[in-house]
Motif scaffolding. Structure first.
Motif, PDB file in Angstrom:
ATOM      1  N   HIS A  72       0.842  -1.197   0.000  1.00 36.35           N
ATOM      2  CA  HIS A  72       0.000   0.000   0.000  1.00 36.35           C
ATOM      3  C   HIS A  72       0.878   1.247   0.000  1.00 36.35           C
ATOM      4  O   HIS A  72       1.826   1.357   0.788  1.00 36.35           O
ATOM      5  N   ALA A  74       0.715   5.288   0.515  1.00 37.90           N
ATOM      6  CA  ALA A  74      -0.103   6.364   1.072  1.00 37.90           C
ATOM      7  C   ALA A  74       0.549   7.697   0.771  1.00 37.90           C
ATOM      8  O   ALA A  74       1.774   7.836   0.816  1.00 37.90           O
ATOM      9  N   SER A  75      -0.284   8.699   0.454  1.00 39.26           N
ATOM     10  CA  SER A  75       0.228  10.027   0.131  1.00 39.26           C
ATOM     11  C   SER A  75      -0.895  11.044   0.272  1.00 39.26           C
ATOM     12  O   SER A  75      -2.065  10.725   0.022  1.00 39.26           O
ATOM     13  N   ASP A  80      -7.239   7.779  -0.828  1.00 40.88           N
ATOM     14  CA  ASP A  80      -7.302   6.399  -0.348  1.00 40.88           C
ATOM     15  C   ASP A  80      -6.027   5.618  -0.631  1.00 40.88           C
ATOM     16  O   ASP A  80      -5.978   4.415  -0.386  1.00 40.88           O
ATOM     17  N   GLY A  81      -4.995   6.295  -1.158  1.00 41.54           N
ATOM     18  CA  GLY A  81      -3.765   5.602  -1.462  1.00 41.54           C
ATOM     19  C   GLY A  81      -3.915   4.670  -2.656  1.00 41.54           C
ATOM     20  O   GLY A  81      -4.884   4.724  -3.408  1.00 41.54           O
ATOM     21  N   THR A  83      -3.141   0.395  -3.769  1.00 39.82           N
ATOM     22  CA  THR A  83      -2.829  -0.922  -3.227  1.00 39.82           C
ATOM     23  C   THR A  83      -2.609  -1.927  -4.350  1.00 39.82           C
ATOM     24  O   THR A  83      -3.301  -1.889  -5.384  1.00 39.82           O
ATOM     25  N   TYR A 102       5.334   9.741  -0.826  1.00 39.76           N
ATOM     26  CA  TYR A 102       4.669   8.459  -0.583  1.00 39.76           C
ATOM     27  C   TYR A 102       5.382   7.668   0.509  1.00 39.76           C
ATOM     28  O   TYR A 102       6.612   7.727   0.633  1.00 39.76           O
TER      29      TYR A 102
END
Length: 566
Positions: A72, A74-75, A80-81, A83, A102
């Motif tokens: 995953h 994330a940023s 919602d990032g 995946t 990220y």
């Protein structure tokens, strides 16, 4: 045996009225045409871009690929990032990424969750800068196998006890206390064996409990053996404070952690509950909670139409008997009383409930801070004190009125008055000129508290900065702990003690009430130990000092220091 209680104010029954409107097609009318779906205007399509992150997920040490691991990214650039999952070679690609910072994390059952660039397991990873149209590679993440605790549970004769719940417990902060909470649990098989897997490194305590509060499942008591077993902690004690900790490292399996459950005689408590008028209190529940325990040690029963109740399967100990029918702001009666259970059954216990106590006053806000906001944005609540306090959990909750006055209906017991309004914090809660914001207040039944003055402000002090390694490089893997110089304000749940981590830009931000503080950036903090007074005492000599007044915004750059004693 009469027990007069003063506690809880519950909510009057909530009546939900549901109207169902049925629309028929009248004779001769054309049926209505279906409307095409129109997406709400606030739905925003996921952000996309032209960048990508590629890498592999491998096992620490062997460098063997880990397949089907969840990756995953994330940023702030992605709500919602993004995946994906690793393939047969452990490879992955996160594509169509917009530019931004990220963090990449991985997870798979049986392994410790990992992050790219983390200095040790369970640490924050290193932020990755992604530009438009660029492929960032290789981003390889190494995962370590999680720990395992295995053993067998038997009775006093060495016979296996199947269907026994065995929990790996860890200490966590709860209100102003520290309690054992389950991290993972498994049920024993037909020969009493258990295997708790997926444990991250750390210190654990084993607890074994039979279902139904330990009621013996192998027939009635013949008089030759007890018919229930008390919750038992490794290596064989009924007292959580005497339990032996088990330290788990990455990939470690602790075998042979066997437990023999402690046989005890069950105690039955019977009695009645009446309200403040003397009438039987039906449609209520009675809960017996051990004053010093983990999540176990709770026995409940319903109150019958005649007000009678039976609590079965209790073991010796100090309890709080709590009666509750609803939420306090609705005026429902309740009670909470101390009660000691020995080795003999107890009968004719009589619990008398009382209505919630009215606590009224006024909220004070500087007009320059309030601006055009209405007083009704402020909500007040009154959570109960520590788990062992005589009181009922689930305090009152109310909205401040347009004239800045309020009324809280609070169950008797020790409570704290708090506000859950975002962006605002309590400066003081004064009753007869005494500030009870940090000490709490003991509410007595039928003794209203008036003229409470609450000061609320949006000028909460904050301290920000950057944390650097010994080499002078910015890092986000540190733990920043801010705690008061006055050790009387230390403790689990203290609003003066904060632990924060830097964001992907290596900046941290901590909000605390005004006062004189210590501040320290540590290389590692285990669990909730940052709020343990013994831990704070140990790291105090490594900290710097800072004073914060109302509205202060100070910058303090820190260097990472080791948390372990040197």
């Amino acid at each position: 045996m009469a027990v007069n209680g003063s506690i809880v104010a519950a909510q009057a029954p909530i009546v939900a009225i549901v109207s169902c409107l049925l629309a028929g097609t009248a004779s001769g009318q054309q049926p209505a045409q279906p409307r095409l779906f129109q997406p709400p205007r606030d739905i925003v399509a996921p952000a996309t871009g032209t960048a990508a992150i590629r890498g592999r997920v491998v096992e620490t040490g062997s460098n063997q690929p880990i397949r089907k691991a969840r990756i995953h990214a994330a940023s702030p650039a992605l709500r919602d990032g993004r995946t994906t999952y690793s393939d047969a070679n452990g490879a992955f690609e996160l594509s169509a990424l917009p530019a931004g910072h990220y963090t990449v994390t991985t997870a798979k059952l049986g392994y410790v969750p990992a992050a790219y660039g983390q200095p040790r397991v369970m640490e924050l990873g290193t932020a990755i800068d992604v530009s438009d149209g660029k492929i960032v590679a290789p981003i390889d993440v190494a995962m370590s196998r999680a720990g395992v605790i295995a053993g067998r549970v038997t009775d006093e004769f060495g016979e296996p006890l199947p269907n026994t719940r065995v929990s790996a417990m860890r200490y966590q902060g709860a209100n102003a206390n520290r309690r054992l909470m389950p991290a993972a649990a498994r049920i024993t098989n037909d020969i009493g064996e258990f295997r708790i897997f997926g444990l991250v490194p750390g210190e654990y305590y084993l607890e074994a409990t039979l279902p139904g509060n330990g009621v013996q499942q192998y027939g009635p008591d013949t008089g030759n053996s007890p018919d229930i077993y008390a919750p038992t902690y490794y290596p064989g004690t009924g007292n959580a404070g005497s339990a032996q900790p088990l330290t788990i490292a990455t990939g470690q399996t602790l075998s042979g952690m066997n437990l023999m459950l402690l046989p005890v005689r069950p105690v039955r408590v019977t009695g009645t509950v009446s309200d403040s008028t003397g009438a039987p209190l039906a449609n209520a529940s009675v809960m017996a909670t051990l004053r010093e325990s983990g999540p176990g040690g709770v026995v409940g029963a319903s109150v019958g139409p005649d007000g009678s109740f039976t609590l079965a399967g209790l073991t010796a100990g100090d309890y709080i008997l709590r009666v509750r029918t609803g939420m306090p702001q609705s005026g429902a009666e309740s009670a909470a009383v101390p009660f000691t259970v020995g080795t003999s059954d107890v009968t004719n216990v009589h619990i008398v409930t009382s209505p919630p106590t009215s606590v009224t006053g006024r909220v004070r806000v500087d007009p320059s801070e309030l601006g055009s906001l209405r007083p009704t944005i402020f909500r007040l609540n009154a959570p109960a004190g520590t788990p062992g306090d005589i009181g009922v959990s689930g305090g009152a909750n109310t909205m401040v009125k347009d004239d800045f006055t309020f009324e809280l209906k609070i169950p008797p017991g020790r409570v704290f008055i708090r506000s859950n309004t975002a962006g605002w914090f309590l400066r003081s809660v004064r009753i007869q000129g005494v500030d009870v914001l940090d000490s709490g207040v003991t509410v007595q039944p039928n003794q209203p508290i008036t003229d409470v003055e609450i000061q609320i402000t949006n000028k909460q002090p904050e301290v920000t900065g950057t944390v650097r390694t010994a080499a002078g490089d910015p890092t986000r893997t540190a733990y920043i702990v801010v705690f008061p110089q006055n050790s009387a304000l230390w403790g689990f749940g203290s609003r003066y003690v904060r632990m924060v981590r830097p964001n992907p830009d290596n900046k941290y931000r901590a909000l605390v009430p005004p006062g004189d503080y210590y501040e320290v950036a540590l290389d590692h903090v285990e669990g909730a130990e940052w709020s343990d007074p013994a831990f704070l005492e140990r790291v105090r000599e490594k900290a710097v000092t800072i004073s914060l007044q109302d509205g202060d915004h100070k910058t303090l750059d820190l260097s990472v220091v080791p948390s372990a004693p040197q």
